[in-house]
Design an enzyme around this catalytic site. Structure first.
Site, PDB file in Angstrom:
ATOM      1  N   GLU A  92       0.832  -1.208   0.000  1.00  0.00           N
ATOM      2  CA  GLU A  92       0.000   0.000   0.000  1.00  0.00           C
ATOM      3  C   GLU A  92       0.860   1.250   0.000  1.00  0.00           C
ATOM      4  O   GLU A  92       1.920   1.282   0.619  1.00  0.00           O
ATOM      5  CB  GLU A  92      -0.836   0.052   1.287  1.00  0.00           C
ATOM      6  CG  GLU A  92      -1.986  -0.899   1.312  1.00  0.00           C
ATOM      7  CD  GLU A  92      -2.731  -0.844   2.653  1.00  0.00           C
ATOM      8  OE1 GLU A  92      -2.804   0.240   3.272  1.00  0.00           O
ATOM      9  OE2 GLU A  92      -3.225  -1.899   3.065  1.00  0.00           O
ATOM     10  N   CYS A 105       3.262   8.439   1.242  1.00  0.00           N
ATOM     11  CA  CYS A 105       3.667   7.515   2.309  1.00  0.00           C
ATOM     12  C   CYS A 105       3.888   6.151   1.666  1.00  0.00           C
ATOM     13  O   CYS A 105       2.982   5.608   1.042  1.00  0.00           O
ATOM     14  CB  CYS A 105       2.559   7.449   3.363  1.00  0.00           C
ATOM     15  SG  CYS A 105       2.818   6.166   4.599  1.00  0.00           S
ATOM     16  N   CYS A 112       5.436  -7.306   7.918  1.00  0.00           N
ATOM     17  CA  CYS A 112       6.341  -6.795   8.947  1.00  0.00           C
ATOM     18  C   CYS A 112       6.477  -7.850  10.022  1.00  0.00           C
ATOM     19  O   CYS A 112       5.556  -8.636  10.257  1.00  0.00           O
ATOM     20  CB  CYS A 112       5.749  -5.515   9.545  1.00  0.00           C
ATOM     21  SG  CYS A 112       6.810  -4.723  10.781  1.00  0.00           S
ATOM     22  N   CYS A 116       3.879  -5.205  16.534  1.00  0.00           N
ATOM     23  CA  CYS A 116       3.189  -4.206  17.359  1.00  0.00           C
ATOM     24  C   CYS A 116       1.714  -4.594  17.477  1.00  0.00           C
ATOM     25  O   CYS A 116       1.069  -4.932  16.488  1.00  0.00           O
ATOM     26  CB  CYS A 116       3.326  -2.801  16.766  1.00  0.00           C
ATOM     27  SG  CYS A 116       5.029  -2.233  16.711  1.00  0.00           S
ATOM     28  N   CYS A 119      -1.228  -2.986  15.282  1.00  0.00           N
ATOM     29  CA  CYS A 119      -0.938  -2.717  13.865  1.00  0.00           C
ATOM     30  C   CYS A 119      -1.393  -3.865  12.969  1.00  0.00           C
ATOM     31  O   CYS A 119      -1.106  -5.032  13.248  1.00  0.00           O
ATOM     32  CB  CYS A 119       0.556  -2.468  13.689  1.00  0.00           C
ATOM     33  SG  CYS A 119       1.020  -2.135  11.993  1.00  0.00           S
ATOM     34  N   GLU A 160       9.077  -2.275   8.604  1.00  0.00           N
ATOM     35  CA  GLU A 160      10.001  -1.538   9.470  1.00  0.00           C
ATOM     36  C   GLU A 160      11.225  -1.194   8.614  1.00  0.00           C
ATOM     37  O   GLU A 160      12.034  -2.065   8.306  1.00  0.00           O
ATOM     38  CB  GLU A 160      10.382  -2.418  10.678  1.00  0.00           C
ATOM     39  CG  GLU A 160      11.530  -1.895  11.522  1.00  0.00           C
ATOM     40  CD  GLU A 160      11.421  -0.416  11.914  1.00  0.00           C
ATOM     41  OE1 GLU A 160      10.369   0.020  12.396  1.00  0.00           O
ATOM     42  OE2 GLU A 160      12.410   0.313  11.715  1.00  0.00           O
ATOM     43  N   SER A 191      10.003   6.544   9.807  1.00  0.00           N
ATOM     44  CA  SER A 191       9.419   6.161  11.090  1.00  0.00           C
ATOM     45  C   SER A 191       9.924   4.785  11.483  1.00  0.00           C
ATOM     46  O   SER A 191       9.909   3.856  10.682  1.00  0.00           O
ATOM     47  CB  SER A 191       7.893   6.148  10.955  1.00  0.00           C
ATOM     48  OG  SER A 191       7.291   5.727  12.141  1.00  0.00           O
ATOM     49  N   SER A 214       8.379   5.660  16.922  1.00  0.00           N
ATOM     50  CA  SER A 214       7.083   5.192  17.421  1.00  0.00           C
ATOM     51  C   SER A 214       7.249   4.878  18.896  1.00  0.00           C
ATOM     52  O   SER A 214       7.864   3.884  19.263  1.00  0.00           O
ATOM     53  CB  SER A 214       6.648   3.944  16.649  1.00  0.00           C
ATOM     54  OG  SER A 214       6.440   4.285  15.299  1.00  0.00           O
ATOM     55  N   LEU A 215       6.710   5.745  19.724  1.00  0.00           N
ATOM     56  CA  LEU A 215       6.921   5.628  21.174  1.00  0.00           C
ATOM     57  C   LEU A 215       5.763   4.842  21.804  1.00  0.00           C
ATOM     58  O   LEU A 215       5.966   3.779  22.370  1.00  0.00           O
ATOM     59  CB  LEU A 215       7.029   7.042  21.762  1.00  0.00           C
ATOM     60  CG  LEU A 215       7.483   7.186  23.198  1.00  0.00           C
ATOM     61  CD1 LEU A 215       8.860   6.583  23.398  1.00  0.00           C
ATOM     62  CD2 LEU A 215       7.495   8.671  23.594  1.00  0.00           C
ATOM     63  N   HIS A 216       4.578   5.403  21.707  1.00  0.00           N
ATOM     64  CA  HIS A 216       3.318   4.734  22.100  1.00  0.00           C
ATOM     65  C   HIS A 216       3.165   4.391  23.575  1.00  0.00           C
ATOM     66  O   HIS A 216       2.065   4.165  24.048  1.00  0.00           O
ATOM     67  CB  HIS A 216       3.058   3.486  21.254  1.00  0.00           C
ATOM     68  CG  HIS A 216       3.080   3.739  19.783  1.00  0.00           C
ATOM     69  ND1 HIS A 216       2.523   4.873  19.220  1.00  0.00           N
ATOM     70  CD2 HIS A 216       3.601   3.040  18.744  1.00  0.00           C
ATOM     71  CE1 HIS A 216       2.700   4.827  17.912  1.00  0.00           C
ATOM     72  NE2 HIS A 216       3.351   3.742  17.594  1.00  0.00           N
ATOM     73  N   ASN A 290      -6.102   3.719  15.097  1.00  0.00           N
ATOM     74  CA  ASN A 290      -7.031   3.251  14.080  1.00  0.00           C
ATOM     75  C   ASN A 290      -7.479   1.854  14.467  1.00  0.00           C
ATOM     76  O   ASN A 290      -6.672   0.936  14.446  1.00  0.00           O
ATOM     77  CB  ASN A 290      -6.273   3.127  12.753  1.00  0.00           C
ATOM     78  CG  ASN A 290      -6.716   4.138  11.761  1.00  0.00           C
ATOM     79  OD1 ASN A 290      -7.904   4.317  11.536  1.00  0.00           O
ATOM     80  ND2 ASN A 290      -5.742   4.793  11.158  1.00  0.00           N
ATOM     81  N   CYS A 333      -3.451   1.286   8.508  1.00  0.00           N
ATOM     82  CA  CYS A 333      -2.396   0.890   7.567  1.00  0.00           C
ATOM     83  C   CYS A 333      -2.407  -0.620   7.427  1.00  0.00           C
ATOM     84  O   CYS A 333      -2.507  -1.336   8.409  1.00  0.00           O
ATOM     85  CB  CYS A 333      -1.011   1.246   8.102  1.00  0.00           C
ATOM     86  SG  CYS A 333      -0.893   2.858   8.819  1.00  0.00           S
TER      87      CYS A 333
HETATM   88  N1  SAH Z   1       7.613   0.292  11.336  1.00  0.00           N
HETATM   89  C1  SAH Z   1       7.628   1.712  11.420  1.00  0.00           C
HETATM   90  C2  SAH Z   1       6.823   2.424  10.366  1.00  0.00           C
HETATM   91  C3  SAH Z   1       5.457   1.898  10.004  1.00  0.00           C
HETATM   92  S1  SAH Z   1       4.076   2.266  10.996  1.00  0.00           S
HETATM   93  C4  SAH Z   1       7.240   2.164  12.803  1.00  0.00           C
HETATM   94  O1  SAH Z   1       6.917   1.328  13.626  1.00  0.00           O
HETATM   95  O2  SAH Z   1       7.333   3.341  13.092  1.00  0.00           O
HETATM   96  C5  SAH Z   1       3.816   3.991  10.966  1.00  0.00           C
HETATM   97  C6  SAH Z   1       3.191   4.498  12.256  1.00  0.00           C
HETATM   98  O3  SAH Z   1       1.805   4.091  12.374  1.00  0.00           O
HETATM   99  C7  SAH Z   1       3.891   3.961  13.492  1.00  0.00           C
HETATM  100  O4  SAH Z   1       4.006   4.979  14.455  1.00  0.00           O
HETATM  101  C8  SAH Z   1       2.939   2.891  13.952  1.00  0.00           C
HETATM  102  O5  SAH Z   1       3.142   2.574  15.302  1.00  0.00           O
HETATM  103  C9  SAH Z   1       1.601   3.530  13.652  1.00  0.00           C
HETATM  104  N2  SAH Z   1       0.471   2.612  13.613  1.00  0.00           N
HETATM  105  C10 SAH Z   1       0.418   1.345  13.186  1.00  0.00           C
HETATM  106  N3  SAH Z   1      -0.809   0.832  13.314  1.00  0.00           N
HETATM  107  C11 SAH Z   1      -1.565   1.802  13.831  1.00  0.00           C
HETATM  108  C12 SAH Z   1      -2.940   1.884  14.178  1.00  0.00           C
HETATM  109  N4  SAH Z   1      -3.755   0.860  14.062  1.00  0.00           N
HETATM  110  N5  SAH Z   1      -3.372   3.071  14.675  1.00  0.00           N
HETATM  111  C13 SAH Z   1      -2.543   4.111  14.819  1.00  0.00           C
HETATM  112  N6  SAH Z   1      -1.259   4.105  14.481  1.00  0.00           N
HETATM  113  C14 SAH Z   1      -0.763   2.946  14.002  1.00  0.00           C
END
Ligand code: SAH
Length: 342
Positions: A92, A105, A112, A116, A119, A160, A191, A214-216, A290, A333
């Site tokens: 995508e 993007c 991947c 996470c 995701c 990633e 990212s 990506s901290l979260h 999301n 995504c």
């Molecule tokens: N692997 C990389 C880049 C891809 S994801 C990374 O982890 O940063 C891009 C961003 O979208 C990351 O911050 C990821 O954590 C976030 N992301 C993935 N799934 C998501 C979701 N369902 N809702 C919100 N953000 C999401």
């Protein structure tokens, strides 16, 4: 199998021309056809002799990606593309139109393996890495489809990027090469989920791209719950690596923080996040999560999200809630691709 000419840097193409007894300036012409004029057929390279065009076609393939589906938002002009690769795999890419230009993007891997929890891209694991050519081709194809220049690139799609490090760095160099599309490095953001040794390596590449982490979660414990990669690299180690990136490049770090209802959106979370952000030259990007149908994470209410943001702002933190682009076509995504591979 023929060689992948769209993955050759300008310098590599020069060497290749010398090897087959051609003048080095041919490389300049060919690179321009491939990376500026974006042609995908050697026969269109009209300033090369017919013999050379035929020789090239025998030895090389020009990588392309073909659109399988295009979703267009009625709200804000965001477009989501599903592209098919030469081997039938799909990725995508998303086009976002801003006042400051067109931003794409891209995906960096098929699937991947980072796992996470929230995701969709990781649900089926990693199929394979993308070649530099396949990352470039996503951008080139979109530029050709819309007939407008792409000025900004974010590597935030599936995959990633730092788990596909060599191809990723080569892609960045080619994308920003003055002989090619020549996108400014300052208009490129990568990212990462936080692969510490690779962040440090990237800091030494002499690039001016923006690093988004990506901290979260704002404690090691919280982060571990959401991101398995935190078992390998702890939060203090990741933050150190980001500091090193800033020291070496002078580029302000972006921290991405997906707000998840009842998981990481409490007042305490806001306090801990403040403690991380305050001493640093950084920007925080809050992304209401999301929802993915295989997971039960939900977005906080608009009010709670604003409340979280205000708490940070009051402490002088530079923070935005990511404008939701293409809310009507979204799905997280990786969800468009999953519809096809299921
Ligand atoms: N692997 C990389 C880049 C891809 S994801 C990374 O982890 O940063 C891009 C961003 O979208 C990351 O911050 C990821 O954590 C976030 N992301 C993935 N799934 C998501 C979701 N369902 N809702 C919100 N953000 C999401």
């Amino acid at each position: 199998m023929k060689k992948d000419i769209l993955s050759y840097t300008y310098e590599e193409l020069q060497e290749e021309m010398e090897k087959i007894g051609e003048k080095a300036f041919r490389a300049k012409q060919i690179y321009e056809w491939l990376h500026v004029k974006l042609v995908d057929d050697f026969s269109q390279m009209s300033n090369l002799s017919k013999a050379l065009r035929e020789k090239l076609a025998e030895e090389f393939d020009i990588c392309t990606v073909s659109p399988v589906e295009r979703q267009q938002s009625k709200l804000d002009g965001t477009n989501k593309f599903l592209f098919c690769l030469h081997d039938g795999n799909m990725v995508e890419s998303v086009l976002m139109r801003y006042k400051h230009g067109n931003s794409v993007c891209i995906s960096s891997q098929v699937g991947c393996r980072m796992g996470c929890r929230f995701c969709a891209s990781t649900l089926d694991g990693l199929a394979r890495n993308l070649a530099p050519s396949e990352m470039l081709a996503q951008i080139y194809r979109i530029q050709k489809i819309i007939g407008e220049r792409i000025s900004h690139v974010v590597v935030m799609g599936t995959g990633e990027p730092l788990d596909n490090y060599d191809n990723f760095v080569k892609f960045i160099r080619m994308l920003t090469d003055e002989h090619g599309l020549h996108i400014s490095q300052r208009n490129v953001t990568v990212s990462t989920c936080g692969i510490v040794p690779r962040i440090k390596e990237l800091a030494e590449e002499n690039l001016q791209i923006t690093l988004a982490l990506s901290l979260h979660g704002s404690t090691q414990e919280k982060r571990k719950e959401l991101m398995p990669v935190a078992n390998r690299y702890t939060l203090p180690e990741v933050l150190d690596a980001c500091d090193e990136y800033f020291d070496r490049t002078g580029r302000r770090i972006t921290f991405e923080y997906s707000l998840i209802d009842g998981v990481n959106d409490s007042d305490e979370d806001a306090r801990e996040l403040t403690a991380i952000a305050r001493p640093r030259n950084c920007h925080i990007n809050l992304i209401p999560v999301n929802p993915v149908k295989e997971r039960d994470f939900e977005q906080p209410s608009r009010k709670n999200a604003m409340n979280f943001k205000n708490k940070l702002e009051k402490n002088g933190i530079n923070v935005t809630i990511r404008r939701e682009m293409g809310a009507d076509i979204d799905g997280a995504c990786g969800q468009l691709r999953r519809r096809y591979i299921e």
